[in-house]
Enzyme design. Structure first.
Site, PDB file in Angstrom:
ATOM      1  N   LYS A 301      49.749  44.760  44.665  1.00  0.00           N
ATOM      2  CA  LYS A 301      49.117  46.651  45.875  1.00  0.00           C
ATOM      3  C   LYS A 301      49.939  46.379  47.123  1.00  0.00           C
ATOM      4  CE  LYS A 301      47.214  48.717  42.589  1.00  0.00           C
ATOM      5  NZ  LYS A 301      45.594  49.766  41.804  1.00  0.00           N
ATOM      6  N   ASN A 322      50.365  51.984  44.752  1.00  0.00           N
ATOM      7  CA  ASN A 322      50.922  52.045  43.542  1.00  0.00           C
ATOM      8  C   ASN A 322      51.933  51.964  42.483  1.00  0.00           C
ATOM      9  OD1 ASN A 322      50.000  54.552  43.384  1.00  0.00           O
ATOM     10  ND2 ASN A 322      48.924  54.233  41.216  1.00  0.00           N
ATOM     11  N   ASP A 337      46.533  56.508  43.496  1.00  0.00           N
ATOM     12  CA  ASP A 337      44.650  55.703  43.009  1.00  0.00           C
ATOM     13  C   ASP A 337      44.329  56.982  43.314  1.00  0.00           C
ATOM     14  OD1 ASP A 337      45.800  53.853  41.561  1.00  0.00           O
ATOM     15  OD2 ASP A 337      45.820  52.773  42.588  1.00  0.00           O
TER      16      ASP A 337
HETATM   17  P1  NAP Z   1      43.010  43.437  44.010  1.00  0.00           P
HETATM   18  O1  NAP Z   1      43.816  44.389  45.449  1.00  0.00           O
HETATM   19  O2  NAP Z   1      43.199  42.289  43.577  1.00  0.00           O
HETATM   20  O3  NAP Z   1      41.356  43.832  44.151  1.00  0.00           O
HETATM   21  C1  NAP Z   1      40.579  43.452  43.752  1.00  0.00           C
HETATM   22  C2  NAP Z   1      39.105  43.769  44.814  1.00  0.00           C
HETATM   23  O4  NAP Z   1      37.573  42.658  44.115  1.00  0.00           O
HETATM   24  C3  NAP Z   1      38.887  42.267  45.769  1.00  0.00           C
HETATM   25  O5  NAP Z   1      38.549  43.019  46.709  1.00  0.00           O
HETATM   26  C4  NAP Z   1      38.281  41.043  45.469  1.00  0.00           C
HETATM   27  O6  NAP Z   1      38.045  40.623  46.315  1.00  0.00           O
HETATM   28  C5  NAP Z   1      37.608  41.560  44.595  1.00  0.00           C
HETATM   29  N1  NAP Z   1      37.218  40.677  42.864  1.00  0.00           N
HETATM   30  C6  NAP Z   1      37.608  39.993  43.225  1.00  0.00           C
HETATM   31  N2  NAP Z   1      37.077  39.323  42.213  1.00  0.00           N
HETATM   32  C7  NAP Z   1      35.482  39.809  42.388  1.00  0.00           C
HETATM   33  C8  NAP Z   1      34.448  39.154  41.973  1.00  0.00           C
HETATM   34  N3  NAP Z   1      34.508  37.868  41.150  1.00  0.00           N
HETATM   35  N4  NAP Z   1      33.668  38.826  42.647  1.00  0.00           N
HETATM   36  C9  NAP Z   1      33.229  40.032  43.615  1.00  0.00           C
HETATM   37  N5  NAP Z   1      34.577  40.238  43.870  1.00  0.00           N
HETATM   38  C10 NAP Z   1      35.840  40.349  43.372  1.00  0.00           C
HETATM   39  O7  NAP Z   1      42.903  44.894  42.975  1.00  0.00           O
HETATM   40  P2  NAP Z   1      42.874  46.039  42.688  1.00  0.00           P
HETATM   41  O8  NAP Z   1      44.202  46.468  42.369  1.00  0.00           O
HETATM   42  O9  NAP Z   1      42.123  47.328  43.981  1.00  0.00           O
HETATM   43  O10 NAP Z   1      41.894  46.205  41.346  1.00  0.00           O
HETATM   44  C11 NAP Z   1      40.987  46.466  40.956  1.00  0.00           C
HETATM   45  C12 NAP Z   1      40.377  46.415  39.681  1.00  0.00           C
HETATM   46  O11 NAP Z   1      41.042  48.368  39.119  1.00  0.00           O
HETATM   47  C13 NAP Z   1      41.526  46.434  38.495  1.00  0.00           C
HETATM   48  O12 NAP Z   1      40.554  45.892  36.997  1.00  0.00           O
HETATM   49  C14 NAP Z   1      42.049  46.813  38.471  1.00  0.00           C
HETATM   50  O13 NAP Z   1      42.316  47.202  36.902  1.00  0.00           O
HETATM   51  C15 NAP Z   1      41.569  48.516  38.649  1.00  0.00           C
HETATM   52  N6  NAP Z   1      42.042  49.880  39.391  1.00  0.00           N
HETATM   53  C16 NAP Z   1      41.963  50.542  38.061  1.00  0.00           C
HETATM   54  C17 NAP Z   1      42.983  52.387  37.837  1.00  0.00           C
HETATM   55  C18 NAP Z   1      42.643  52.690  37.208  1.00  0.00           C
HETATM   56  O14 NAP Z   1      43.701  53.775  36.951  1.00  0.00           O
HETATM   57  N7  NAP Z   1      41.443  52.908  35.996  1.00  0.00           N
HETATM   58  C19 NAP Z   1      43.611  52.139  39.294  1.00  0.00           C
HETATM   59  C20 NAP Z   1      43.611  50.763  40.225  1.00  0.00           C
HETATM   60  C21 NAP Z   1      43.139  50.149  39.621  1.00  0.00           C
HETATM   61  P3  NAP Z   1      38.734  39.007  47.061  1.00  0.00           P
HETATM   62  O15 NAP Z   1      39.682  40.594  47.896  1.00  0.00           O
HETATM   63  O16 NAP Z   1      37.793  38.762  47.826  1.00  0.00           O
HETATM   64  O17 NAP Z   1      39.471  38.491  46.060  1.00  0.00           O
END
Ligand code: NAP
Length: 504
Positions: A301, A322, A337
């Site tokens: 993203k 997104n 989002d």
């Molecule tokens: P992203 O950019 O990869 O960010 C993920 C975040 O979570 C980062 O800060 C990462 O930390 C942290 N993280 C990952 N593994 C972790 C762990 N084991 N413990 C603590 N923190 C952890 O992903 P994103 O695009 O923001 O998406 C995140 C989640 O939201 C996904 O599951 C996605 O499916 C969901 N989402 C849902 C919607 C919806 O419409 N419902 C929309 C958007 C996103 P680091 O940077 O340190 O790795």
């Protein structure tokens, strides 16, 4: 419409079960592949002896396959066993209702002339296959139909096998190019539109006979694979784990509702720069798929921004994209989002002004949440395991930050999970916080939507904390994406139904 065929591959250990599967495949298939190598050795003759009785009501053809283990078959087969099998098949066969699939190493050993023959080559191990060499080698089998199936790890691994479509056209050959695995799924969906002789499908989800196979029902009803043409506008979910995404079901339901010549496919890319260079950018791409847009997910993203020609104001402020729309070769970035996030939250909680909200995670989704909550004048604190990332995000939006480390969240009104913990796959059993850490908050909101009930939400249930799952946001942000791509009112009912059917 294209002229391609859907081949449903059936695989069972007993002749009776194989016959039951054949019967079920008849309604969906143009061709039914009978994987004789799946049968127990003792069941082979039973099915072979019934070969002419098969599919009396079936208008299509059968494809007979007896594949050794090293070519992706189900069991080791000696040359002598393979010879015996084909001799028995020819001894039993009376009608012309068959194709046969014979591996590249076997064509010279038997006179296969009396039946339409697919010369096939499967490679499950080597990602650096020289496709032109394999193709030229396969051509020596002197069959009119060639099949090359290779394993993929990343989306660009599929380019070589896909580009054999052009080569085969100029050689007047029919070809079935298959890139196996999730990263190659798009070749299975778009194959017929671009001239593949046929595509393979599973009888149903869970009965795949090769990695990345899509069920015949999904190919027909979700992806409309037989209606697609080279002019079809191609959209896709761009991430490194597309197998868990619900986006194909929602977006294809919307395209179908509006009867648009458009399709939405999984685009599993770990190396975003290579994907952009080799498959998207007009100046450098090696492939023509008529891409018109992407839904961007983990982990691209933020990194996608450097590849865009234009960025809309909201996406710029959030610092994450997104949604990409492609017009005249130019890439436009958006973020839906933020809107998708606040709609369900306000519906459930009401006004957010001065409400104390803890956001867990500092990735793309967290940025959208921080932006949206700031706009609502909420009192936001970011928690992330990487202190520097939390600080950067907090600085950008002038909000508080803390390190995520077994914290007590009970001082907050709302707790939001934007980490992927709990998501289907490796982290499914994990939660970013346990019930004891947030039992006094008024609402928890998990952005993860697959599975429907995450571990985090189950923790909330333990203390009767009200909760919102990620589904409402998923649908709301997808509807905004549809508006950007198609300029039409998205069909909420159809999109919701499509995703609910899968999750339940
Ligand atoms: P992203 O950019 O990869 O960010 C993920 C975040 O979570 C980062 O800060 C990462 O930390 C942290 N993280 C990952 N593994 C972790 C762990 N084991 N413990 C603590 N923190 C952890 O992903 P994103 O695009 O923001 O998406 C995140 C989640 O939201 C996904 O599951 C996605 O499916 C969901 N989402 C849902 C919607 C919806 O419409 N419902 C929309 C958007 C996103 P680091 O940077 O340190 O790795």
């Amino acid at each position: 419409m294209n002229n391609g065929k859907i081949c449903v591959s059936v695989c069972a250990e007993t002749a009776d079960e194989m016959l039951r599967q054949i019967k079920r495949a008849e309604d969906l298939a143009d061709v039914i592949e009978i994987r004789f190598d799946c049968l127990n050795e003792s069941e082979l003759n039973k099915l072979l002896s019934q070969i002419n009785e098969l599919g009396k009501q079936f208008n299509g053809k059968f494809l007979i396959t007896f594949r050794p283990l090293e070519q992706g078959g189900k069991r080791p087969l000696e040359i002598s066993e393979r010879l015996k099998f084909w001799q028995s098949f020819f001894a039993n066969k009376k009608s012309d209702n068959f194709y046969i699939d014979v591996e590249f190493d076997f064509h010279s050993l038997i006179d296969f002339k009396s039946v339409e023959r697919i010369a096939s080559y499967h490679n499950f191990l080597d990602f650096s296959v020289n496709f032109t060499e394999s193709y030229e080698f396969l051509k020596q089998a002197k069959s009119e139909i060639l099949k090359i199936a290779v394993q993929t790890k990343d989306i660009c691994d599929a380019i070589g096998v896909w580009n054999l479509l052009e080569k085969a056209k100029s050689d007047n050959k029919q070809i079935i190019p298959i890139a196996m695995g999730e990263a190659g799924k798009w070749t299975r969906i778009l194959g017929l539109a671009h001239g593949a002789f046929m595509i393979y499908a599973s009888l149903e989800t869970g009965k795949e006979t090769a990695p990345g196979q899509v069920s015949a029902k999904d190919l027909i009803e979700v992806y409309r694979a037989k209606d697609l043409t080279p002019e079809t506008e191609v959209y896709g979910i761009l991430g490194d784990n597309t197998g868990v995404s619900m986006s194909p079901y929602m977006h294809n339901a919307a395209f179908k509702f509006h009867d648009l010549n458009a399709v939405f496919v999984p685009l599993q890319a770990t190396d975003l720069d290579e994907f952009m260079r080799r498959m998207v950018k007009p100046e450098t791409r090696e492939i023509e798929l008529n891409f018109r847009g992407f839904s961007v997910t983990i982990p691209h993203k933020q990194t996608i921004i450097k590849h865009l020609d234009f960025l809309d104001e909201t996406a710029k402020e959030i610092g994450a994209v997104n949604t990409v729309k492609i017009t005249d070769g130019k890439l436009y970035g958006f973020n839906t989002d933020a809107k998708g996030f606040t709609e369900p939250l306000k519906n459930c909680y009401g006004e957010l002004k001065n409400v104390k909200i803890a956001v867990l995670g500092a990735g793309g989704a967290a940025r959208a949440c921080a932006y949206a909550l700031k706009k609502e004048n909420a009192d936001v604190t970011i928690f992330a395991r990487d202190g520097q990332k939390a600080r950067n995000l907090a600085d950008d939006f002038q909000i508080e930050f803390r390190e995520l480390a077994n914290n007590d969240f009970n001082e907050f009104d709302i707790l939001v999970n934007t980490t992927p913990l709990g998501m289907k796959g490796k982290a499914e059993d994990e939660t970013p916080a346990f019930g004891e850490q947030f039992q006094k908050v008024k609402l928890v909101y998990d952005l993860v939507y697959n599975p429907f009930e995450t571990r985090f939400l189950k923790e909330a249930d333990k203390f009767n904390v009200p909760k919102i799952g990620g589904l409402a946001m998923l649908i709301a942000q997808a509807m905004e994406q549809q508006k950007i791509w198609t300029d039409r009112e998205p069909p909420m009912k159809e999109m919701s139904r499509a995703v609910l059917e899968r999750l339940q």
